[in-house]
Design a protein around this motif. Structure first.
Motif, PDB file in Angstrom:
ATOM      1  N   SER A 151       7.716   9.495  -2.631  1.00  7.33           N
ATOM      2  CA  SER A 151       6.574   9.718  -2.038  1.00  7.33           C
ATOM      3  C   SER A 151       6.901  10.560  -0.534  1.00  7.33           C
ATOM      4  CB  SER A 151       5.537   8.487  -1.841  1.00  7.33           C
ATOM      5  OG  SER A 151       4.266   8.917  -1.020  1.00  7.33           O
ATOM      6  N   ASP A 152       5.709  11.281   0.041  1.00  4.15           N
ATOM      7  CA  ASP A 152       5.810  11.657   1.378  1.00  4.15           C
ATOM      8  C   ASP A 152       5.391  10.634   2.245  1.00  4.15           C
ATOM      9  OD1 ASP A 152       3.345  12.103   0.787  1.00  4.15           O
ATOM     10  OD2 ASP A 152       3.148  14.119   1.330  1.00  4.15           O
ATOM     11  N   HIS A 153       5.134   9.635   1.948  1.00  3.33           N
ATOM     12  CA  HIS A 153       4.454   8.464   2.743  1.00  3.33           C
ATOM     13  C   HIS A 153       5.518   7.414   2.553  1.00  3.33           C
ATOM     14  CE1 HIS A 153       0.073   9.630   3.809  1.00  3.33           C
ATOM     15  NE2 HIS A 153       0.570  10.593   3.086  1.00  3.33           N
ATOM     16  N   ALA A 154       5.560   6.552   3.683  1.00  9.63           N
ATOM     17  CA  ALA A 154       6.340   5.224   3.574  1.00  9.63           C
ATOM     18  C   ALA A 154       5.210   4.168   2.908  1.00  9.63           C
ATOM     19  CB  ALA A 154       6.500   4.619   5.185  1.00  9.63           C
ATOM     20  N   ARG A 198       9.720   6.192 -11.580  1.00 12.72           N
ATOM     21  CA  ARG A 198      10.491   5.669 -10.667  1.00 12.72           C
ATOM     22  C   ARG A 198       9.701   4.958  -9.463  1.00 12.72           C
ATOM     23  NH1 ARG A 198      12.420  10.461  -7.545  1.00 12.72           N
ATOM     24  NH2 ARG A 198      13.689   8.790  -6.549  1.00 12.72           N
ATOM     25  N   ILE A 199       8.483   5.333  -9.307  1.00 13.11           N
ATOM     26  CA  ILE A 199       7.364   4.453  -8.526  1.00 13.11           C
ATOM     27  C   ILE A 199       7.170   3.027  -8.968  1.00 13.11           C
ATOM     28  CG2 ILE A 199       5.145   4.527  -7.616  1.00 13.11           C
ATOM     29  CD1 ILE A 199       5.516   7.419  -7.245  1.00 13.11           C
ATOM     30  N   ALA A 223       0.729  -1.305   0.062  1.00 13.30           N
ATOM     31  CA  ALA A 223      -0.079   0.021   0.160  1.00 13.30           C
ATOM     32  C   ALA A 223       0.900   1.260  -0.115  1.00 13.30           C
ATOM     33  CB  ALA A 223      -0.915  -0.015   1.254  1.00 13.30           C
ATOM     34  N   LEU A 224       0.941   2.120  -0.842  1.00  5.38           N
ATOM     35  CA  LEU A 224       1.429   3.353  -1.095  1.00  5.38           C
ATOM     36  C   LEU A 224       0.654   4.688  -1.429  1.00  5.38           C
ATOM     37  CD1 LEU A 224       4.088   4.692  -1.011  1.00  5.38           C
ATOM     38  CD2 LEU A 224       4.317   3.763  -3.530  1.00  5.38           C
ATOM     39  N   THR A 270      10.530   4.539   0.132  1.00 11.76           N
ATOM     40  CA  THR A 270       9.914   5.718  -0.692  1.00 11.76           C
ATOM     41  C   THR A 270       9.985   7.138  -0.180  1.00 11.76           C
ATOM     42  OG1 THR A 270       7.870   5.282   0.597  1.00 11.76           O
ATOM     43  CG2 THR A 270       8.117   3.916  -1.344  1.00 11.76           C
ATOM     44  N   ARG A 271      10.273   7.163   1.022  1.00 11.89           N
ATOM     45  CA  ARG A 271      10.466   8.459   1.847  1.00 11.89           C
ATOM     46  C   ARG A 271      11.840   8.962   1.277  1.00 11.89           C
ATOM     47  NH1 ARG A 271      10.494   8.655   6.646  1.00 11.89           N
ATOM     48  NH2 ARG A 271      10.223  10.725   6.820  1.00 11.89           N
TER      49      ARG A 271
END
Length: 282
Positions: free
Chosen positions: A258-261, A46-47, A33-34, A252-253
């Motif tokens: 992203s700004d979320h883990a 990249r994601i 979940a991201l 991910t941070r």
């Protein structure tokens, strides 16, 4: 650019093995979940590469937008063999959520008519079906209007969940709420936010992270001004399966994806376990 053109794009080569081409039944859901934080096309690629490297067979992506970046993620995953599910109306929405699955059959469930932030799909292997609901809850804007909007959305979601509820159920994503005894205490969250989380547990769902980490203090969104918050959750029913692993991945941070883990959860499917032991599937 048309949808067909996006479907036909070539994406960067990866060394990740395509789960859809593996032999043998899928006996576990490896869920990532991201919150993708509305990426531009460059960050979107990249994601996609990072998601593939996790070797997850199930993805729940939130804070998706029908922009170039969001469409790039969808097309990139489809090019890698994932079936992507979005709620009708996502192309005209400000935000939407996506469920993507590879190596396991995914069929869209009756959509939530009130907001494409909610998406549902039945994931089926040879022995069992799990109903997975992806959710991107409204952000806490710390205003009366934000509170009213969140309360209405939470109520409508609980009503929708009751309508589609089944024994093997998962609710996954950035719920934008925290548990009632969250540390640190976050005064910006209100009673209805805590009640929303509690009512999901009262409906028979287990917080996968909290079950494996009773005293865990991890957070998925880190902010020195507003307080670190555990906003991203995987909630599963007992009939869906056994929770083997559940942990936040902060790469991910740290890699500015992203700004979320990301939240990585492994669920051993109940039906698959029974079949492996020579028992009939539940």
């Amino acid at each position: 650019m048309s949808d067909d053109a996006w479907q036909g794009m070539l994406f960067g080569a990866t060394t990740v093995e395509n789960e859809a081409n593996q032999d043998g039944p899928v006996d576990e859901l490896r869920v990532c979940a991201l919150n993708v934080n509305s990426p531009n096309p460059s960050r979107a690629q990249r994601i996609v590469n990072w998601l593939l490297a996790t070797k997850s067979n199930t993805l729940v992506l939130t804070e998706m937008q029908p922009s170039e970046g969001g469409r790039h993620i969808l097309a990139g995953l489809q090019a890698e063999g994932f079936t992507t599910t979005c709620t009708p109306g996502w192309r005209d929405a400000r935000y939407f959520a996506t469920v993507a699955a590879r190596g396991i059959t995914a069929v869209s469930v009756k959509p939530a008519g009130f907001d494409p932030r909610v998406v549902a799909a039945d994931l089926t292997n040879d022995t069992t079906t799990v109903r997975l609901v992806g959710l991107y809850g409204p952000t806490n804007g710390m205003t009366a209007e934000s509170s009213s909007r969140r309360r209405e959305f939470q109520g409508r979601f609980l009503q929708y969940l009751a309508e589609i509820s089944t024994s093997a159920l998962c609710v996954v994503g950035d719920l934008n709420v925290v548990e009632p005894d969250h540390r640190p205490h976050l005064p910006a969250f209100e009673d209805h936010d805590y009640a929303f989380y509690s009512r999901l547990l009262a409906a028979g769902l287990r917080d996968a992270y909290r079950e494996l980490n009773p005293a865990g203090g991890d957070h998925s969104w880190i902010n020195p001004r507003f307080g670190s918050q555990r906003l991203d959750h995987t909630l599963i029913s007992a009939a869906a399966g056994d929770i083997h692993t559940c942990a936040y991945d902060h790469a991910t941070r740290s890699e500015d994806l992203s700004d979320h883990a990301a939240l990585l959860t492994t669920i051993k499917l109940r039906g698959a376990t029974a079949a492996a032991n020579g028992q009939p599937a539940m």
